[in-house]
Design an enzyme around this catalytic site. Structure first.
Site, PDB file in Angstrom:
ATOM      1  CE  LYS A 150      24.164  24.118  -5.989  1.00 16.28           C
ATOM      2  NZ  LYS A 150      24.719  23.712  -7.241  1.00 16.28           N
ATOM      3  N   GLY A 153      27.903   8.816  -4.985  1.00 15.43           N
ATOM      4  CA  GLY A 153      28.303  10.124  -4.464  1.00 15.43           C
ATOM      5  C   GLY A 153      28.405  10.181  -2.953  1.00 15.43           C
ATOM      6  NE  ARG A 156      34.867   5.802  -8.962  1.00 14.70           N
ATOM      7  CZ  ARG A 156      34.682   7.113  -8.914  1.00 14.70           C
ATOM      8  NH1 ARG A 156      35.689   7.928  -9.085  1.00 14.70           N
ATOM      9  NH2 ARG A 156      33.486   7.609  -8.722  1.00 14.70           N
ATOM     10  N   GLY A 170      26.856  10.807 -10.676  1.00 18.83           N
ATOM     11  CA  GLY A 170      26.099  11.430 -11.772  1.00 18.83           C
ATOM     12  C   GLY A 170      25.352  10.389 -12.590  1.00 18.83           C
TER      13      GLY A 170
HETATM   14  P1  AMP Z   1      24.844  16.806  -3.114  1.00 18.65           P
HETATM   15  O1  AMP Z   1      26.183  16.829  -3.760  1.00 18.65           O
HETATM   16  O2  AMP Z   1      23.833  17.673  -3.742  1.00 18.65           O
HETATM   17  O3  AMP Z   1      24.352  15.397  -2.820  1.00 18.65           O
HETATM   18  O4  AMP Z   1      25.048  17.501  -1.702  1.00 18.65           O
HETATM   19  C1  AMP Z   1      25.848  16.963  -0.724  1.00 18.65           C
HETATM   20  C2  AMP Z   1      26.222  18.057   0.201  1.00 18.65           C
HETATM   21  O5  AMP Z   1      25.074  18.622   0.767  1.00 18.65           O
HETATM   22  C3  AMP Z   1      27.083  17.590   1.338  1.00 18.65           C
HETATM   23  O6  AMP Z   1      28.362  18.107   1.167  1.00 18.65           O
HETATM   24  C4  AMP Z   1      26.407  18.179   2.570  1.00 18.65           C
HETATM   25  O7  AMP Z   1      27.310  18.837   3.412  1.00 18.65           O
HETATM   26  C5  AMP Z   1      25.444  19.187   1.992  1.00 18.65           C
HETATM   27  N1  AMP Z   1      24.295  19.396   2.856  1.00 18.65           N
HETATM   28  C6  AMP Z   1      23.452  18.494   3.359  1.00 18.65           C
HETATM   29  N2  AMP Z   1      22.549  19.053   4.161  1.00 18.65           N
HETATM   30  C7  AMP Z   1      22.828  20.375   4.189  1.00 18.65           C
HETATM   31  C8  AMP Z   1      22.227  21.488   4.851  1.00 18.65           C
HETATM   32  N3  AMP Z   1      21.189  21.337   5.652  1.00 18.65           N
HETATM   33  N4  AMP Z   1      22.755  22.695   4.614  1.00 18.65           N
HETATM   34  C9  AMP Z   1      23.817  22.831   3.802  1.00 18.65           C
HETATM   35  N5  AMP Z   1      24.418  21.823   3.158  1.00 18.65           N
HETATM   36  C10 AMP Z   1      23.929  20.605   3.350  1.00 18.65           C
END
Ligand code: AMP
Length: 395
Positions: A199, A352, A36, A375
């Site tokens: 999610k 991210g 950064r 974000g």
């Molecule tokens: P996000 O912050 O929403 O981009 O989510 C990233 C996180 O999603 C990472 O820490 C991954 O470990 C998690 N992730 C990815 N695939 C899966 C899965 N199949 N089940 C649970 N967590 C997951």
């Protein structure tokens, strides 16, 4: 188009620059990754060369409006001095701006650099308080925003200060807007988006917006299971966003109506626990047994995703396609990163976790652009105007 530092005369002027120096640190406060800081160097060096008097500001962590020295920017000032090869004046004022700071700013020589203390030591910062914005503005004659990572927040140092000063962007924001903006508004086709992560809820708006732009939407990661569930599949105990099953169904209908090809994993690597130390098995994604959870995409899905990416000319990727932090479930994400590294396309990594993954796999320099804002890049891809960019002057 927004004005940049190139579009104004900064020689001999006091220029206050919002950077994103929110660096990761170890327990002793040592900076563990300075990307950064290095990302901010082009703008800072340019201003020094122009003979501006450079006043830098940033937040670091979440001190919640208190002068908590755990979050002092002193280590950043030291690292920045090393990188620039010149002294960066730093006054650790609990109130960020005080008499001593104002005098130091007024006394800067042309090409001189100072860094203010963490702007989040002040409660007003995150509330975009006018009085604090004015205190910051009073230090300078021009405002430069170069903090893409916080451009989606309307804070005193990212937006409020522009009420009192001419405001332009730095090179980092310019680059982010160019790549993210062009990819979404004028992509070379086929245009493919890959969405992953945990999610669905976090990415609904991005998916909705991208559905109006892309040719193909690949969905992997935890959020794929909500879509698979909506198709009536047995997903075992894979992560499920139960509230959003209906929404996933709607998004699939929308994709169909718009002629967007929606691609979901056809097989998964699964375990009975969210752990790297348990047995793993591969299942088709429509019949994952009750006790098992899908934690990565399987071999067939890797081949399928690769095939979809092969002829793409523009790709946006946001979110890992598996729980890649655990080595047993990293392969899908590694293979997606490799596929992107190999193809002849504009490849954009939306901040991210996917940015971290690409760095971790040593493939960062094979990508066209890696966004510095998680974000912020998501909100950009949602089609929203970011407050820290909206306040900048138009060309
Ligand atoms: P996000 O912050 O929403 O981009 O989510 C990233 C996180 O999603 C990472 O820490 C991954 O470990 C998690 N992730 C990815 N695939 C899966 C899965 N199949 N089940 C649970 N967590 C997951």
């Amino acid at each position: 188009m927004k004005k940049t530092v190139r579009d104004i005369d900064t020689k001999g002027k006091k220029v206050i620059v919002r950077c994103d120096f929110n660096v990761p640190q170890d327990k002793e406060g040592k900076i563990t990754d300075d990307i950064r800081i290095t990302s901010a160097l082009p703008t800072i060096s340019y201003l020094i060369e122009q003979g501006a008097k450079v006043i830098l500001m940033s937040h670091l962590g979440r001190p919640d409006g208190e002068a908590n020295m755990k979050y002092t920017l002193k280590p950043v000032a030291d690292r920045l001095s090393e990188l620039l090869g010149k002294r960066v004046l730093f006054i650790s004022a609990p109130e960020v701006v005080n008499e001593e700071v104002s005098q130091a700013a007024a006394g800067l020589s042309d090409g001189g650099v100072m860094l203010l203390e963490n702007v989040r030591f002040r409660k007003e910062e995150t509330k975009n308080g006018a009085a604090f914005s004015k205190e910051l503005a009073d230090l300078a004659e021009i405002f430069v925003n170069d903090a893409f990572g916080t451009a989606h927040r309307a804070h005193s140092s990212t937006a409020g200060v522009a009420d009192y000063l001419p405001a332009v962007s730095g090179f980092l924001i310019e680059k982010e807007v160019k790549f993210l903006g062009n990819a979404v508004e004028a992509p070379e086709r086929p245009f493919v988006a890959i969405m992953g992560g945990a999610k669905v809820a976090d990415k609904i708006l991005v998916i909705e917006n991208l559905l109006t732009k892309v040719d193909t939407l690949i969905i992997g990661g935890g959020m794929a299971f909500t879509f698979l569930k909506a198709m009536g599949y047995e997903i075992g105990k894979s992560i499920l966003d139960a509230e959003n099953i209906g929404l996933a169904a709607d998004l699939m209908k929308k994709a169909e109506a718009k002629g967007v090809k929606l691609v979901l994993p056809t097989d998964v690597i699964a375990a009975m626990e969210f752990s790297n130390d348990v047995e793993i098995r591969e299942f088709d994604s429509n019949r994952i047994p009750q006790e098992w959870m899908g934690l990565d995409i399987g071999e067939k899905s890797i081949a399928l995703f690769r095939d979809e990416l092969k002829n793409a000319k523009t790709v946006i990727w946001n979110g890992p396609v598996g729980a890649f932090e655990m080595s047993n479930f990293a392969k899908g994400t590694i293979e997606v990163a490799k596929a992107l590294a190999e193809i002849d396309a504009v490849t954009i990594i939306g901040g991210g976790d996917s940015a971290a993954a690409v760095e971790q796999f040593g493939l960062a320099d094979k990508m066209t652009h890696i966004s510095t804002g998680g974000g912020a890049s998501l909100e950009f891809l949602e089609g929203k105007e970011l407050p820290g960019i909206a306040v900048l002057e138009d060309k």
